[in-house]
Design a protein around this motif. Structure first.
Motif, PDB file in Angstrom:
ATOM      1  N   PHE A 121     119.651  82.578 133.563  1.00  0.00           N
ATOM      2  CA  PHE A 121     118.383  83.184 133.178  1.00  0.00           C
ATOM      3  C   PHE A 121     117.876  82.475 131.931  1.00  0.00           C
ATOM      4  N   MET A 122     116.688  81.924 132.015  1.00  0.00           N
ATOM      5  CA  MET A 122     116.129  81.092 130.956  1.00  0.00           C
ATOM      6  C   MET A 122     114.929  81.771 130.301  1.00  0.00           C
ATOM      7  N   GLU A 123     114.923  81.797 128.976  1.00  0.00           N
ATOM      8  CA  GLU A 123     113.754  82.300 128.248  1.00  0.00           C
ATOM      9  C   GLU A 123     112.821  81.137 127.936  1.00  0.00           C
ATOM     10  N   VAL A 124     111.573  81.289 128.311  1.00  0.00           N
ATOM     11  CA  VAL A 124     110.567  80.241 128.140  1.00  0.00           C
ATOM     12  C   VAL A 124     109.857  80.410 126.799  1.00  0.00           C
ATOM     13  N   GLU A 125     109.771  79.331 126.051  1.00  0.00           N
ATOM     14  CA  GLU A 125     108.972  79.308 124.824  1.00  0.00           C
ATOM     15  C   GLU A 125     107.795  78.357 125.058  1.00  0.00           C
ATOM     16  N   ALA A 126     106.603  78.859 124.846  1.00  0.00           N
ATOM     17  CA  ALA A 126     105.397  78.049 125.060  1.00  0.00           C
ATOM     18  C   ALA A 126     104.635  77.891 123.750  1.00  0.00           C
ATOM     19  N   SER A 127     104.122  76.704 123.528  1.00  0.00           N
ATOM     20  CA  SER A 127     103.300  76.424 122.351  1.00  0.00           C
ATOM     21  C   SER A 127     102.314  75.315 122.712  1.00  0.00           C
ATOM     22  N   SER A 128     101.385  75.083 121.827  1.00  0.00           N
ATOM     23  CA  SER A 128     100.371  74.054 122.062  1.00  0.00           C
ATOM     24  C   SER A 128     100.299  73.120 120.867  1.00  0.00           C
ATOM     25  N   ALA A 129      99.904  71.896 121.135  1.00  0.00           N
ATOM     26  CA  ALA A 129      99.740  70.908 120.069  1.00  0.00           C
ATOM     27  C   ALA A 129      98.506  70.075 120.363  1.00  0.00           C
ATOM     28  N   ASP A 130      97.779  69.777 119.308  1.00  0.00           N
ATOM     29  CA  ASP A 130      96.551  68.992 119.459  1.00  0.00           C
ATOM     30  C   ASP A 130      96.558  67.866 118.421  1.00  0.00           C
ATOM     31  N   ASP A 190      98.352  79.353 121.952  1.00  0.00           N
ATOM     32  CA  ASP A 190      97.036  79.501 122.570  1.00  0.00           C
ATOM     33  C   ASP A 190      96.905  80.869 123.236  1.00  0.00           C
ATOM     34  N   SER A 191      96.057  81.727 122.678  1.00  0.00           N
ATOM     35  CA  SER A 191      95.851  83.065 123.234  1.00  0.00           C
ATOM     36  C   SER A 191      95.109  83.035 124.564  1.00  0.00           C
ATOM     37  N   ASN A 192      94.543  81.885 124.917  1.00  0.00           N
ATOM     38  CA  ASN A 192      93.845  81.760 126.200  1.00  0.00           C
ATOM     39  C   ASN A 192      94.809  81.596 127.377  1.00  0.00           C
ATOM     40  N   VAL A 193      96.099  81.349 127.069  1.00  0.00           N
ATOM     41  CA  VAL A 193      97.114  81.218 128.112  1.00  0.00           C
ATOM     42  C   VAL A 193      98.082  82.389 127.965  1.00  0.00           C
ATOM     43  N   THR A 194      98.117  83.277 128.953  1.00  0.00           N
ATOM     44  CA  THR A 194      98.967  84.463 128.869  1.00  0.00           C
ATOM     45  C   THR A 194     100.439  84.095 129.080  1.00  0.00           C
ATOM     46  N   ASP A 195     101.318  85.022 128.729  1.00  0.00           N
ATOM     47  CA  ASP A 195     102.754  84.790 128.943  1.00  0.00           C
ATOM     48  C   ASP A 195     103.059  84.589 130.420  1.00  0.00           C
ATOM     49  N   THR A 196     102.420  85.368 131.272  1.00  0.00           N
ATOM     50  CA  THR A 196     102.635  85.221 132.721  1.00  0.00           C
ATOM     51  C   THR A 196     102.202  83.844 133.195  1.00  0.00           C
ATOM     52  N   GLU A 197     101.053  83.380 132.727  1.00  0.00           N
ATOM     53  CA  GLU A 197     100.574  82.045 133.109  1.00  0.00           C
ATOM     54  C   GLU A 197     101.512  80.967 132.582  1.00  0.00           C
ATOM     55  N   ALA A 198     102.054  81.153 131.375  1.00  0.00           N
ATOM     56  CA  ALA A 198     102.988  80.175 130.810  1.00  0.00           C
ATOM     57  C   ALA A 198     104.242  80.060 131.662  1.00  0.00           C
ATOM     58  N   ILE A 199     104.734  81.191 132.166  1.00  0.00           N
ATOM     59  CA  ILE A 199     105.937  81.168 133.001  1.00  0.00           C
ATOM     60  C   ILE A 199     105.654  80.488 134.330  1.00  0.00           C
ATOM     61  N   ASN A 216      90.919  75.042 129.738  1.00  0.00           N
ATOM     62  CA  ASN A 216      91.014  75.009 128.278  1.00  0.00           C
ATOM     63  C   ASN A 216      91.214  73.595 127.742  1.00  0.00           C
ATOM     64  N   LYS A 217      90.877  72.612 128.605  1.00  0.00           N
ATOM     65  CA  LYS A 217      90.788  71.200 128.205  1.00  0.00           C
ATOM     66  C   LYS A 217      92.093  70.607 127.667  1.00  0.00           C
ATOM     67  N   TYR A 218      93.194  70.924 128.354  1.00  0.00           N
ATOM     68  CA  TYR A 218      94.479  70.292 128.025  1.00  0.00           C
ATOM     69  C   TYR A 218      94.581  68.930 128.704  1.00  0.00           C
ATOM     70  N   ASP A 219      95.300  68.034 128.059  1.00  0.00           N
ATOM     71  CA  ASP A 219      95.493  66.685 128.601  1.00  0.00           C
ATOM     72  C   ASP A 219      96.857  66.487 129.255  1.00  0.00           C
ATOM     73  N   ALA A 220      97.857  67.304 128.852  1.00  0.00           N
ATOM     74  CA  ALA A 220      99.215  67.071 129.349  1.00  0.00           C
ATOM     75  C   ALA A 220     100.067  68.331 129.224  1.00  0.00           C
ATOM     76  N   ILE A 221     101.153  68.341 130.002  1.00  0.00           N
ATOM     77  CA  ILE A 221     102.198  69.357 129.899  1.00  0.00           C
ATOM     78  C   ILE A 221     103.485  68.649 129.517  1.00  0.00           C
ATOM     79  N   SER A 222     104.152  69.163 128.499  1.00  0.00           N
ATOM     80  CA  SER A 222     105.455  68.638 128.095  1.00  0.00           C
ATOM     81  C   SER A 222     106.506  69.713 128.340  1.00  0.00           C
TER      82      SER A 222
END
Length: 313
Positions: free
Chosen positions: A211-220, A232-241, A277-283
């Motif tokens: 069972f893995m806990e996901v940590e999400a953050s954004s960088a610009d 980013d408050s525009n991306v919900t926890d459910t969407e992040a998962i 929300n104009k993201y360029d990449a996912i890491s």
């Protein structure tokens, strides 16, 4: 460049039997409501040989365990085992300080026996009758005094101690990746992938769930080269998962995630919120620690850490 970062920094391994057996309620309580992702993992079987264990000096138990198909002699520092408990780590500066304090409570002939080590050896024994291949049950003098008689036994899981004492085990293979849902235990216990996953299990293999806990953050990265990191408050926890699940599946390409890795991550419906929300990449970054620190798939390789970056443009 605006990047959505996903990392797995906390995880817990649960044996397959716990999902269906007496521990299922405990697993549900611990993980049932936590958002995240889970891995079905095939790993080399490891088990205790309880009859071989003896109580030694300095709070050590030694005996034999089979780890990844190889029988080897192991030493278990019971002071270190108990000191892993969060409350004890908060209460004492070291395991030595903990031992000195709790062993004052020992009733092992206090007037005749002066050393804590000797008291421990007299008051500790391996409960061979209750022990098995997965659990080593110890009637432990340290536990008796830590818990003031309430829980004198220590139930030692071989996989937990492989990590704690860094007993290196062969690599583990990710066979399936899913996401934690609201009623996670109901979903996992009746999962349609149990049949295919267990059907390909060989004689010396075990199946576990991580069972893995996901940590999400954004960088610009701004035009002047400065870096802004934010949540980013525009991306919900459910969407992040959901995003984490699709990115991890793409990274590992597990055997039983059939059809899920076709096409590019940028074309997945799950990342449309990032396009808006104009993201360029996912890491994505995933890292293990301890003796069970090598995991992967034939595609991703078997490593202690995995990273990938997927362009969205």
């Amino acid at each position: 460049m605006k990047t959505f970062n996903i990392s797995i920094k906390r995880y817990e391994r649960v044996p397959q039997g716990w999902i269906f057996g007496e521990h299922s309620k405990e697993v549900q309580k611990t993980f049932g409501r936590k958002p995240g992702v889970y891995f079905f993992v095939k790993l080399p079987a490891s088990f205790w040989h309880p009859k071989t264990f003896k109580v030694r000096s300095n709070f050590i138990l030694d005996g034999y365990a089979s780890i990844g198909g190889k029988k080897r002699k192991v030493k278990i520092d019971m002071a270190a085992v108990w000191f892993e408990i969060k409350l004890l780590r908060q209460s004492f500066a070291s395991k030595e300080e903990m031992v000195a304090y709790v062993m004052r409570r020992s009733s092992q002939n206090p007037w005749l026996i002066k050393t804590d080590d000797r008291k421990y050896r007299l008051g500790t024994e391996i409960n061979v009758a209750q022990s098995g291949s997965e659990w080593l049950i110890v009637d432990c003098e340290l536990g008796r005094n830590i818990n003031e008689e309430r829980i004198p036994t220590a139930e030692l899981s071989i996989y937990s101690l492989i990590n704690l004492f860094d007993w290196q085990a062969p690599h583990s293979e990710v066979r399936y990746i899913g996401k934690n849902e609201t009623r996670m235990m109901k979903r996992v216990s009746k999962h349609e992938k149990w049949g295919p996953v267990t059907a390909l299990k060989e004689r010396n293999d075990d199946i576990a769930i991580y069972f893995m806990e996901v940590e999400a953050s954004s960088a610009d990265v701004r035009p002047d080269g400065s870096l802004k990191e934010f949540r980013d408050s525009n991306v919900t926890d459910t969407e992040a998962i959901l995003i984490a699940e699709v990115a991890l599946i793409k990274l590992f390409d597990p055997l039983h995630n059939t059809g899920s890795t076709k096409g590019e991550v940028r074309d997945s419906e799950r990342v449309q919120v990032l396009h808006r929300n104009k993201y360029d990449a996912i890491s994505v970054h995933f890292e293990l620690v301890g003796g069970l620190s090598t995991m992967g798939t034939p595609k991703a390789g078997f490593l202690a850490a995995h990273s990938a970056c997927y362009n969205l443009r």
